[in-house]
Write an enzyme that holds these catalytic residues in place. Structure first.
Site, PDB file in Angstrom:
ATOM      1  N   LYS A   1      86.414   8.333   7.391  1.00 52.63           N
ATOM      2  CA  LYS A   1      85.856   9.004   6.209  1.00 52.63           C
ATOM      3  C   LYS A   1      84.370   8.678   5.980  1.00 52.63           C
ATOM      4  CE  LYS A   1      87.992  11.540   4.298  1.00 52.63           C
ATOM      5  NZ  LYS A   1      88.176  12.953   4.710  1.00 52.63           N
TER       6      LYS A   1
ATOM      7  N   GLY B   1      81.939  10.685   7.571  1.00 54.81           N
ATOM      8  CA  GLY B   1      81.170  11.838   8.051  1.00 54.81           C
ATOM      9  C   GLY B   1      81.485  12.205   9.490  1.00 54.81           C
TER      10      GLY B   1
ATOM     11  N   TRP C   1      81.995  16.108  10.139  1.00 58.23           N
ATOM     12  CA  TRP C   1      80.668  16.713   9.959  1.00 58.23           C
ATOM     13  C   TRP C   1      79.817  16.522  11.219  1.00 58.23           C
ATOM     14  CZ3 TRP C   1      76.747  14.497   5.835  1.00 58.23           C
ATOM     15  CH2 TRP C   1      75.673  15.380   5.689  1.00 58.23           C
TER      16      TRP C   1
ATOM     17  N   LYS D   1      86.227  11.250  19.999  1.00 63.81           N
ATOM     18  CA  LYS D   1      86.056  10.637  18.676  1.00 63.81           C
ATOM     19  C   LYS D   1      86.855   9.343  18.591  1.00 63.81           C
ATOM     20  CE  LYS D   1      88.401  11.295  14.293  1.00 63.81           C
ATOM     21  NZ  LYS D   1      89.094  12.198  13.382  1.00 63.81           N
TER      22      LYS D   1
ATOM     23  N   HIS E   1      87.586   5.758  15.710  1.00 67.71           N
ATOM     24  CA  HIS E   1      87.275   4.951  14.522  1.00 67.71           C
ATOM     25  C   HIS E   1      87.318   3.464  14.875  1.00 67.71           C
ATOM     26  CE1 HIS E   1      87.185   8.333  11.917  1.00 67.71           C
ATOM     27  NE2 HIS E   1      88.483   8.516  11.816  1.00 67.71           N
TER      28      HIS E   1
ATOM     29  N   SER F   1      86.419   7.817  -0.681  1.00 67.94           N
ATOM     30  CA  SER F   1      86.881   8.888   0.194  1.00 67.94           C
ATOM     31  C   SER F   1      88.137   8.463   0.967  1.00 67.94           C
ATOM     32  CB  SER F   1      85.757   9.269   1.162  1.00 67.94           C
ATOM     33  OG  SER F   1      86.115  10.413   1.889  1.00 67.94           O
TER      34      SER F   1
ATOM     35  N   PHE G   1      91.203  17.624   2.429  1.00 62.59           N
ATOM     36  CA  PHE G   1      90.601  16.782   3.472  1.00 62.59           C
ATOM     37  C   PHE G   1      89.090  16.716   3.243  1.00 62.59           C
ATOM     38  CE2 PHE G   1      88.386  16.356   7.538  1.00 62.59           C
ATOM     39  CZ  PHE G   1      88.929  15.175   8.012  1.00 62.59           C
ATOM     40  N   MET G   2      88.490  17.880   2.950  1.00 64.05           N
ATOM     41  CA  MET G   2      87.068  17.926   2.601  1.00 64.05           C
ATOM     42  C   MET G   2      86.982  17.984   1.086  1.00 64.05           C
ATOM     43  SD  MET G   2      85.194  20.055   5.519  1.00 64.05           S
ATOM     44  CE  MET G   2      85.145  19.301   7.134  1.00 64.05           C
TER      45      MET G   2
END
Length: 307
Positions: free
Chosen positions: A56, A58, A61, A118, A120, A150, A267-268
């Protein structure tokens, strides 16, 4: 239609929230722990691009921005699949009888080069092949307070994550690092240090909000890409929060439908800087600031909590 909605609701109620596990002291979903050897031994390719963030901060994005750059601003090409399929989420593994099976490693391995992936993961848990292959990494960091808010709302709507408990309880977990993907403080500091040794572009969420054009130009330079003004404007427009919020290929309304309940919190949600002020009490803010000061005393990293 009403019946479908009821069926969806009963599916969501039936999906049990997962138990967390641990890898080298870092809290991760149990399902990720179960495939950890495969994650650690993942074979990166030299032309892989890794987008790394704390959850969370970005991520989506940045993914959409990178994809728009790679597709030269072609909106149709960027809608070829949902973001989770365009950029496999490396360590994510979810196998629920009621949900779509999602195995990031499998998606990544089947994907032709060049791949954008991607993660995390904190820097110490990134598969070593990424460093061996000298891959480029884009890391995005977001100020702790907004990131916490977020993340809390994301836990509320996402049954694929443990129950967050109350806001107060979740804040406590966040401060002690007992949340998925570990301590925010260690995460941002670890990646900040790593940028001196590896090809890492370290970006800040707040900078991206303040001047998206400037930050997109940094990404372009890092990726050794050049686009004309018209394409740059197209990228800017299509990666704005308002446009992405309505884009089903980026807003997670098409994936994980039995797990994510957008009626609880989309989610957004807001994509704003400073929303923490709507959540923190004066006492919580004081406590958080004192703790933050201690944990961030050993770094040159500076974050803005408002613009």
């Amino acid at each position: 239609m009403a019946l479908d909605k009821m069926e969806d609701l009963s599916l969501q109620q039936m999906v049990p929230r997962p138990e967390p596990g641990e890898v080298e002291g870092i809290t991760l979903p149990k399902s990720v722990c179960s495939i950890w050897d495969q994650v650690w031994n993942f074979q990166a390719r030299p032309d892989d691009l890794l987008i790394a963030t704390y959850a969370k901060a970005g991520t989506t994005w940045t993914q959409e921005t990178v994809d728009m750059i790679q597709q030269n601003g072609d909106v149709e090409k960027c809608r070829r699949a949902t973001i989770g399929k365009r950029h496999p989420f490396l360590e994510w593994f979810i196998e629920d009888p009621l949900s779509t099976r999602y195995f990031g490693l499998e998606l990544a391995e089947a994907m032709p080069s060049p791949r954008t992936l991607k993660t995390h993961l904190p820097v110490q848990l990134v598969p070593p092949s990424f460093w061996k292959q000298n891959c480029k990494v884009i890391y995005v960091a977001r100020n702790a307070k907004d990131n916490l808010v977020s993340y809390y709302h994301f836990h509320r709507m996402n049954k694929g994550l443990p129950d967050p408990g109350t806001w107060e309880e979740f804040m406590e977990k966040f401060m002690t690092g007992k949340v998925l993907w570990g301590s925010w403080y260690d995460h941002v500091k670890g990646w900040w240090k790593a940028k001196d040794k590896h090809r890492i572009l370290y970006l800040f969420y707040e900078d991206m909000k303040e001047n998206p054009k400037r930050e997109i130009q940094k990404i372009l330079k890092f990726l050794e890409k050049d686009v004309n003004q018209e394409i740059l404007n197209k990228i800017l427009h299509n990666t704005s929060f308002e446009i992405m919020k309505e884009n089903p290929m980026a807003n997670y309304t098409r994936d994980f439908q039995t797990i994510m309940d957008h009626s609880i919190s989309p989610f957004m949600r807001k994509g704003a800087v400073g929303d923490w002020k709507n959540h923190f009490t004066v006492a919580q803010n004081k406590k958080f600031d004192e703790d933050y000061k201690k944990k961030m005393a050993d770094t040159s990293l500076v974050f803005r909590t408002e613009l």
